[in-house]
Design an enzyme around this catalytic site. Structure first.
Site, mmCIF file in Angstrom:
data_model
loop_
_atom_site.group_PDB
_atom_site.id
_atom_site.type_symbol
_atom_site.label_atom_id
_atom_site.label_comp_id
_atom_site.label_asym_id
_atom_site.label_seq_id
_atom_site.Cartn_x
_atom_site.Cartn_y
_atom_site.Cartn_z
ATOM 1 N N GLN C 195 29.050 23.296 -18.385
ATOM 2 C CA GLN C 195 29.445 24.181 -17.187
ATOM 3 C C GLN C 195 29.591 25.403 -17.758
ATOM 4 O OE1 GLN C 195 29.248 22.189 -13.941
ATOM 5 N NE2 GLN C 195 28.038 21.052 -15.333
ATOM 6 N N ALA C 236 33.908 21.363 -5.389
ATOM 7 C CA ALA C 236 32.976 20.876 -6.806
ATOM 8 C C ALA C 236 32.144 22.248 -7.188
ATOM 9 C CB ALA C 236 32.113 19.850 -6.286
ATOM 10 N N HIS C 237 31.469 22.051 -8.327
ATOM 11 C CA HIS C 237 30.850 23.371 -8.621
ATOM 12 C C HIS C 237 29.899 23.744 -7.913
ATOM 13 C CE1 HIS C 237 28.182 20.332 -11.200
ATOM 14 N NE2 HIS C 237 28.201 19.815 -10.091
ATOM 15 N N ASN C 238 29.782 25.158 -7.781
ATOM 16 C CA ASN C 238 28.690 25.879 -7.111
ATOM 17 C C ASN C 238 29.159 25.779 -5.748
ATOM 18 O OD1 ASN C 238 27.382 26.076 -9.558
ATOM 19 N ND2 ASN C 238 26.544 23.841 -9.095
#
Lengths: 344, 344, 344
Positions: C195, C236-238
């Site tokens: 990541q 969460a990511h993005n």
């Protein structure tokens, strides 16, 4: 760093079609890649985009149309992409030794090539494996063991005697080994039951930010090899989680529940205590699991039903007012029929 | 440590049947206990196992069949078991004084026999009672008070002026006194309303790992004597929680809600703001409580219904597609009847 | 501090009715206020209480009945109240400089008038703006930037290269930039996908205690200007969160979801990944959002429905057993009709 397409293929166990001597220096998406980048096609749906990519090479499954591009055929392009991300962009952590601003008790045993950052607190009797990285503010209580190559991020806490495996990652703020929620009613209030067990994380376990895993009352709360926990997950005392499970954010698992291998619990799922969840089970987001679940199946809803049954029930729920109205209309029509027949 | 059966009976206020001089040195489960251990029978369902146990003594309720074992009759065998766990396995925390690597402001007042670990940060105006244990990385902001015999685990934070009672336990990562979530819409965005109140935890309150209790906007967010919070619980500003409540993991209680005494909220329950929950209420796991709840009853579901009503509704939900199909079949039969009658 | 009613009116852009020279020294509720306090009437429902208040002045909307009190007419009395709370009760943080017990890497750049508390750990390459307050135990990894006037509370963590805007507030225990939950199945287990992206919090973002925002896999997880997150929230990511959103406690938003401006997600809502939520959407507490939601509407339930539809369905759910009974009764009546008709 630069690599030839052939070098990357060798690394990935893939097969080159096109020019193996072409040189790339990183990865990029299909649409944005230039000639010095390698890209990947994970989803055959987008195969036509390969024709238009400016990438110097494309990772794809065997037999795909190359449109004249340099291609590395691999069994699993997504996995290959992840491995190249690691290769190009992840640098090994430099070996920092023990920062003078860390507090390491004299009785702690440190492996070789460790990095202990300022503000980390390592108690007596702790054992830390080789190449571990212990970030600032991490607190390891007495008797904790940490396996080789494990990374513990800032302000994570591991309480007394818990055991962390090799190649584990604890994100910031993780708590391992907090007291289980166990109280004996004493008539008016609650007497705290001593929680004298521990937590064991087996090898390759990863735990997301601010997740909590309680120590067992008497024995071991265990998370099996390779299992990944997302952020803000709660594992209660005495849980036994299998290997290679995916426990998504904000899931809560109550005490003494046993989860098989390769189980996926989607976000915000709750599982009651003293249950057994079979191997390869998938539970949909926000579901509530009040009873044990048989292996190799999907479940959803609160209380959880087989996934397809739940989908069908929810489709009706969305139209319950119409169903109710229909029933009322039928009632009226029947009453009319009854009146008619009665009058005959 | 070793104790005779009679000594343990005296300690527990129990009555010996059999040999009070028999000596034990710890506890074990019915199945695994040996002659030097005492075991317990909490659930009369397993009474027959007493016949086969190898334990040197058994804790049980009055009048149980002893099968010739040494028995201590007690009113509450589970509570007695918990007390003996404490006796045999929990050692009092050694008095460590103030570690040189702790940061204690000159204006802080410390009681006698405290243990302040390395990396703890105690601000000016803090008062810490006798025999408290403050673990590494704990941060106590200005003006915090901590009662006697309270334990605060690693990396917990108590913000300015909050008051923690006696014999409280904060697990690692707990946050007490964070700003309440209060904003005044100003047309386009949100203006933060200063949160100038505090949090009060009364005596014997325990708070689980990474749980959060927000300070009141103006006055006090209060958790009553003896109440226990599990991990990852959220209490919003101005909540008033009664005495001897059990708030299970991942519960969230919105602002200004008032909860009575002896209330149990199971895991992942959500309670809306400005409500009143009566004494002795039990709310089932994952329920959502949109309105006030009368005392002495159980509730489940989202929105929460009386527990039995919810069970019945959920039983129908699982079979809604059949119900819908049945209604369609009835509709057809009625249409046929209508046609028949119309044609007569 | 004391202020005349006229001074306060000037500050708030309000209009005085009554005695502008009257002096007050603080705020109090309508019922409790004395002559040296100013109070406010936010809800016209309570207008009659103005007659009985002992307050020296009242903030209210234009045209309200003053009952002879000194009044400041303002467009938004609640906002005015919040601003006066700030004026009377919030003191600017004193400038402390860098505590000797903080650990600040030589390569870190600090603005003017900063306060870095004991136990804060600032890595190389960090940039901190003017007047920032960094509380004890905060960890800023390499390359983090923090804008002017931002406050980071105790034991919060910001991982490498993430960027925090101006006037942001991170409550204790917040984690910014933890690794996204991304793994590539490799046949048996899971390979962690690096990541390598970051998190950007724009200006005026506030994040509640122990909330977690994961770094993007490749690019940026972004929270827009003015958005407020409550405690124990998971992004969460993005994720791309718009401006001026209110994300209430224990909400979880899955990866790559895009949320518009002025969106409110109530407590414990879960949102699936790769969705789009339009501007001005409101989602009711505990809802589960499996698909994208159109702008300017309210939704509730799991799976989420338009709010009114959900309310109607839930009203039926509460009475499903009766509905089922009704259908059975109809079935019987139809069978009787059929029998009658058949026998004619």
């Amino acid at each position: 760093m630069t690599k030839t397409v052939q070098e990357l293929a060798d690394l990935l166990g893939g097969v080159v079609r096109g020019n193996g001597n072409h040189v790339v220096n990183g990865l990029a998406p299909l649409e944005a890649a230039t000639a010095d980048k390698i890209t990947f096609l994970a989803n055959p749906k987008y195969a036509a985009k390969v024709a238009d990519t400016g990438a110097g090479a494309v990772l794809m499954a065997a037999g795909g149309e190359s449109y004249g591009r340099n291609v590395i055929e691999v069994a699993n392009p997504y996995l290959a992409f992840a491995k190249l991300l690691t290769l190009f962009y992840v640098q090994p952590h430099p070996v920092l030794g023990v920062a003078p601003e860390a507090s390491v008790a004299p009785g702690a045993k440190l492996g070789t090539a460790v990095s202990i950052y300022p503000g980390a607190i390592i108690a007596d009797g702790v054992t830390i494996g080789d190449r571990c990285v212990i970030h600032p503010g991490v607190v390891l209580y007495q008797g904790v063991t940490v396996g080789d190559d494990t990374v513990i991020h800032a302000n994570a806490v591991v309480r007394e005697r818990c055991r962390i495996g090799k190649r584990c990652v604890l994100q910031p703020g993780v708590v391992i080994g907090s007291d289980g929620f166990g109280y004996a009613p004493d008539g008016s209030g609650y007497y705290p039951i001593p929680q004298i067990g521990i937590v064991v994380l087996e090898d390759d376990v990863e735990v997301g930010a601010n997740s909590c895993i309680d120590r067992a009352a008497l024995e071991v709360t265990r998370v099996g090899r390779g299992t990944k926990l997302d952020n803000l997950v709660q594992l209660a005392h005495n849980c036994q989680i299998g290997e290679d499970c995916m426990i998504v954010s904000q899931v809560g698992i109550s005490g003494s529940t046993k989860i098989g291998n390769h189980v996926t619990l989607a976000g915000q799922v709750g599982v009651a205590g003293h249950l057994s969840i079979g191997d390869n089970v998938m539970v949909g987001a926000q579901s509530g699991v009040p009873g044990s679940l048989a292996a190799n199946a999907g479940y959803s809803g609160t209380p959880a039903l087989p996934h397809k049954q739940w989908l069908k029930s929810m489709a009706v729920v969305a139209h319950l007012p119409e169903l109710k109205k229909n029933v009322s209309a039928l009632e009226k029509r029947i009453a009319e029929l009854e009146a008619k027949l009665g009058s005959q």
